[in-house]
Design a protein around this motif. Structure first.
Motif, PDB file in Angstrom:
ATOM      1  N   MET A   1       0.824  -1.203   0.000  1.00 38.48           N
ATOM      2  CA  MET A   1       0.000   0.000   0.000  1.00 38.48           C
ATOM      3  C   MET A   1       0.859   1.253   0.000  1.00 38.48           C
ATOM      4  SD  MET A   1      -3.015  -1.202  -0.094  1.00 38.48           S
ATOM      5  CE  MET A   1      -4.017   0.223   0.269  1.00 38.48           C
ATOM      6  N   ILE A   2       2.071   1.138   0.503  1.00 39.04           N
ATOM      7  CA  ILE A   2       2.986   2.282   0.527  1.00 39.04           C
ATOM      8  C   ILE A   2       3.319   2.690  -0.904  1.00 39.04           C
ATOM      9  CG2 ILE A   2       5.217   3.116   1.351  1.00 39.04           C
ATOM     10  CD1 ILE A   2       5.068   0.850   3.470  1.00 39.04           C
ATOM     11  N   ASN A   3       3.640   1.709  -1.739  1.00 40.51           N
ATOM     12  CA  ASN A   3       4.010   2.001  -3.121  1.00 40.51           C
ATOM     13  C   ASN A   3       2.868   2.640  -3.910  1.00 40.51           C
ATOM     14  OD1 ASN A   3       6.545   1.005  -2.745  1.00 40.51           O
ATOM     15  ND2 ASN A   3       6.355  -0.715  -4.144  1.00 40.51           N
ATOM     16  N   ILE A   4       1.673   2.093  -3.788  1.00 43.72           N
ATOM     17  CA  ILE A   4       0.563   2.601  -4.591  1.00 43.72           C
ATOM     18  C   ILE A   4       0.146   3.995  -4.133  1.00 43.72           C
ATOM     19  CG2 ILE A   4      -1.397   1.668  -3.260  1.00 43.72           C
ATOM     20  CD1 ILE A   4      -2.568   0.796  -6.022  1.00 43.72           C
ATOM     21  N   GLY A   5       0.258   4.271  -2.841  1.00 42.22           N
ATOM     22  CA  GLY A   5      -0.036   5.614  -2.349  1.00 42.22           C
ATOM     23  C   GLY A   5       0.956   6.632  -2.883  1.00 42.22           C
ATOM     24  N   THR A   6       2.244   6.263  -2.897  1.00 42.68           N
ATOM     25  CA  THR A   6       3.280   7.158  -3.406  1.00 42.68           C
ATOM     26  C   THR A   6       3.115   7.406  -4.896  1.00 42.68           C
ATOM     27  OG1 THR A   6       4.827   6.281  -1.765  1.00 42.68           O
ATOM     28  CG2 THR A   6       5.765   7.488  -3.607  1.00 42.68           C
ATOM     29  N   LEU A   7       2.927   6.334  -5.659  1.00 44.01           N
ATOM     30  CA  LEU A   7       2.838   6.473  -7.114  1.00 44.01           C
ATOM     31  C   LEU A   7       1.616   7.283  -7.536  1.00 44.01           C
ATOM     32  CD1 LEU A   7       3.958   2.880  -8.102  1.00 44.01           C
ATOM     33  CD2 LEU A   7       5.099   5.005  -8.775  1.00 44.01           C
ATOM     34  N   SER A   8       0.497   7.120  -6.837  1.00 47.31           N
ATOM     35  CA  SER A   8      -0.687   7.909  -7.176  1.00 47.31           C
ATOM     36  C   SER A   8      -0.430   9.391  -6.938  1.00 47.31           C
ATOM     37  CB  SER A   8      -1.900   7.439  -6.352  1.00 47.31           C
ATOM     38  OG  SER A   8      -1.672   7.612  -4.964  1.00 47.31           O
ATOM     39  N   ALA A   9       0.327   9.713  -5.890  1.00 48.46           N
ATOM     40  CA  ALA A   9       0.701  11.109  -5.639  1.00 48.46           C
ATOM     41  C   ALA A   9       1.611  11.626  -6.744  1.00 48.46           C
ATOM     42  CB  ALA A   9       1.391  11.225  -4.283  1.00 48.46           C
ATOM     43  N   PHE A  10       2.562  10.797  -7.160  1.00 43.96           N
ATOM     44  CA  PHE A  10       3.478  11.192  -8.225  1.00 43.96           C
ATOM     45  C   PHE A  10       2.723  11.490  -9.525  1.00 43.96           C
ATOM     46  CE2 PHE A  10       7.833   9.294  -6.816  1.00 43.96           C
ATOM     47  CZ  PHE A  10       7.751  10.040  -5.632  1.00 43.96           C
ATOM     48  N   VAL A  11       1.711  10.678  -9.827  1.00 39.36           N
ATOM     49  CA  VAL A  11       0.942  10.874 -11.057  1.00 39.36           C
ATOM     50  C   VAL A  11       0.271  12.249 -11.064  1.00 39.36           C
ATOM     51  CG1 VAL A  11      -1.096  10.120 -12.350  1.00 39.36           C
ATOM     52  CG2 VAL A  11       0.545   8.425 -11.520  1.00 39.36           C
ATOM     53  N   LEU A  12      -0.410  12.589  -9.973  1.00 40.09           N
ATOM     54  CA  LEU A  12      -1.148  13.847  -9.932  1.00 40.09           C
ATOM     55  C   LEU A  12      -0.223  15.060  -9.882  1.00 40.09           C
ATOM     56  CD1 LEU A  12      -4.210  13.023  -7.656  1.00 40.09           C
ATOM     57  CD2 LEU A  12      -4.104  13.217 -10.129  1.00 40.09           C
ATOM     58  N   VAL A  13       0.896  14.940  -9.183  1.00 37.82           N
ATOM     59  CA  VAL A  13       1.848  16.056  -9.151  1.00 37.82           C
ATOM     60  C   VAL A  13       2.418  16.300 -10.546  1.00 37.82           C
ATOM     61  CG1 VAL A  13       4.118  16.792  -8.312  1.00 37.82           C
ATOM     62  CG2 VAL A  13       2.447  15.859  -6.723  1.00 37.82           C
TER      63      VAL A  13
END
Length: 503
Positions: A403-415
């Protein structure tokens, strides 16, 4: 209305940094941020994630997996750096998304960041307790690490480390940064020592084949454990080959999650418009070099086929296989020291995201009051510390690691998406640092991050969907009606009639 709301969010975020009751003290420099990035990215994972990715996914080509993951992270970090230099306030991806994509998506990404840092803090604290037990056993001390409390088992190690750093962070960011620097220097020294020693055990034959031919995955792999991409395309699960390198990159991306946490400290840096971009990028370079060197050592010491036979392959396993069992003791101590700083930075990052969201009214605004003398959000820091201590002390949290990875990557996408949007909506905004080749690089960054998300397991996506559903319930029942920006716009539409006093 949407553009007006975004402009107001930027103006309010900047104005709030001058509110003595809700502002953070600026005390961090370039080196402090670089060290923070190294501190959170170089933990026990540096001794294990490379071996795991080599054994189960990419073979010696895990070196390429690290370079891919670092490149994807680097693209996203450039986007973070542009935002941080333009809007140097707390909240990281949450604040940046608020200023470009609006409140609703900002809430989602803030909720994702809470998930990422809450899970990461609890998981890392839990592992810290495990490695503390290993270190204690090295000295033949009989100290029980678990205390039975009725039907529950209480792990006191995670609670101790969380309590120590919660107090340090409450006392001041500068003090905790100095402690963090000392531990980081120690653990980097241990990593370099292990790398140098490992070079003497390298056998060039272990690098062949560098990219192992693709093989079918485990027959027992279910639809829930295979990647979402393979499930959607109907392809058979496989390991090694080109897709093994890509799935390995998705796994080792965990090594780079700390850099969005560094961006949450923008409001606490001196001259943030220059300090934040330089500090984040310097930290990323250091971390990438360290992980690639460790990957070279692991894959050169032992064949990936030998690592694949082990239940939990690691750098310590590689040393044991070549007869250097003493190195496992050094690695155990290095892992303990490494995890120590990770816990601190994640605790701080989580508190800063909650601080930014509460200051905007999306969470109870009373939480965002800072201490007048120390300039830290003591209330939030204590609440966060207690919550993480309870989770890590009483529950088994390892299962939620992905869950750590998917939370980080989703933030990266929107930024990444937000950079070209902010350039178009606010061309007047001062940008001391800009992403080169925009909008192409930001879009490439968003696509690359989303691709890595698709390579995560289907069950991870299911848990992520459940977390988002919970967040939507909170947003529509509380946050939307308490948002300061939304209330101000409503008041403006009514000719300035104040519906409720803002507190």
């Amino acid at each position: 209305m949407a553009i007006q709301r975004r402009i107001k969010s930027v103006e309010r975020s900047m104005a709030e940094t001058h509110d003595e009751k809700r502002s953070l003290k600026r005390s961090l420099g370039v080196w402090d941020l670089a060290v923070m990035g190294v501190a959170v990215a170089v933990g026990a994972g540096i001794f294990s994630v490379g071996a795991e990715a080599s054994a189960r996914h990419a073979g010696p080509a895990v070196i390429i997996s690290f370079i891919i993951a670092a490149s994807v992270c680097g693209l996203a970090i450039l986007c973070y750096a542009e935002f941080a230099s333009s809007i140097p306030v707390a909240g990281s991806a949450y604040t940046f998304t608020y200023s470009t994509l609006g409140e609703f998506l900002a809430w989602i990404i803030g909720w994702d960041l809470i998930l990422e840092m809450l899970m990461a803090s609890a998981v890392i604290a839990k592992y810290w307790g495990v490695y503390l037990g290993d270190a204690v056993s090295l000295f033949n001390l009989e100290i029980p690490m678990t205390i039975p409390i009725g039907p529950l088992s209480f792990d006191w190690g995670p609670v101790v480390i969380v309590a120590i750093f919660t107090v340090l962070l409450a006392l001041g960011t500068r003090l905790s940064s100095r402690v963090n620097s000392v531990f980081t220097v120690i653990k980097v020294a241990i990593v370099l020592f292990v790398i140098v020693v490992g070079l003497f055990f390298i056998n060039g034959a272990n690098y062949t084949p560098f990219v192992p031919p693709a093989e079918p995955g485990a027959a027992s792999e279910s639809a829930w454990t295979q990647s979402l991409f393979s499930l959607m395309t109907g392809s058979e699960p496989s390991i090694y080959g080109v897709f093994g390198i890509l799935s390995g990159a998705a796994l080792v991306f965990f090594a780079f999650i700390g850099f969005d946490v560094v961006a949450t400290s923008a409001e606490e840096t001196k001259d943030p418009k220059r300090t934040v971009p330089r500090g984040i990028i310097l930290g990323l370079i250091i971390v990438t070099v360290l992980y690639v060197l460790v990957a070279i050592v692991i894959t050169g010491m032992v064949s990936y086929t030998e690592l694949a036979k082990l239940d939990e392959p690691s750098l310590a396993s590689a040393f044991e296989l070549v007869g250097a069992t003493w190195a496992a003791q050094v690695i155990a101590i290095g892992s303990l020291v490494g995890l120590t700083t990770v816990v601190m930075v994640l605790l701080m990052g989580l508190a800063r995201v909650v601080f930014a969201m509460s200051r905007d009214g999306l969470l109870p605004r009373a939480l965002s009051v800072t201490d007048a003398k120390r300039g830290t959000p003591i209330r939030i820091q204590l609440i966060v510390g207690v919550l993480i201590a309870i989770i890590a002390g009483f529950t088994d949290v390892q299962v939620l690691g992905d869950m750590i990875n998917i939370g980080t990557l989703s933030a990266f996408v929107l930024v990444s998406i937000g950079v070209p949007i902010l350039r178009k909506s606010r061309p007047d905004l001062e940008r001391p640092f800009t992403v080169p080749l925009s909008p192409w690089l930001p879009w490439i960054s968003a696509i690359a991050c989303f691709w890595l998300m698709l390579n995560l397991s289907t069950e991870t996506w299911l848990r992520f969907a459940i977390w988002l559903a919970l967040g939507l319930v909170i947003y529509f029942t509380y946050s939307r009606s308490h948002s300061l920006i939304g209330r101000e716009l409503a008041e403006d539409a009514l000719g300035g009639i104040r519906q409720k006093p803002l507190r």
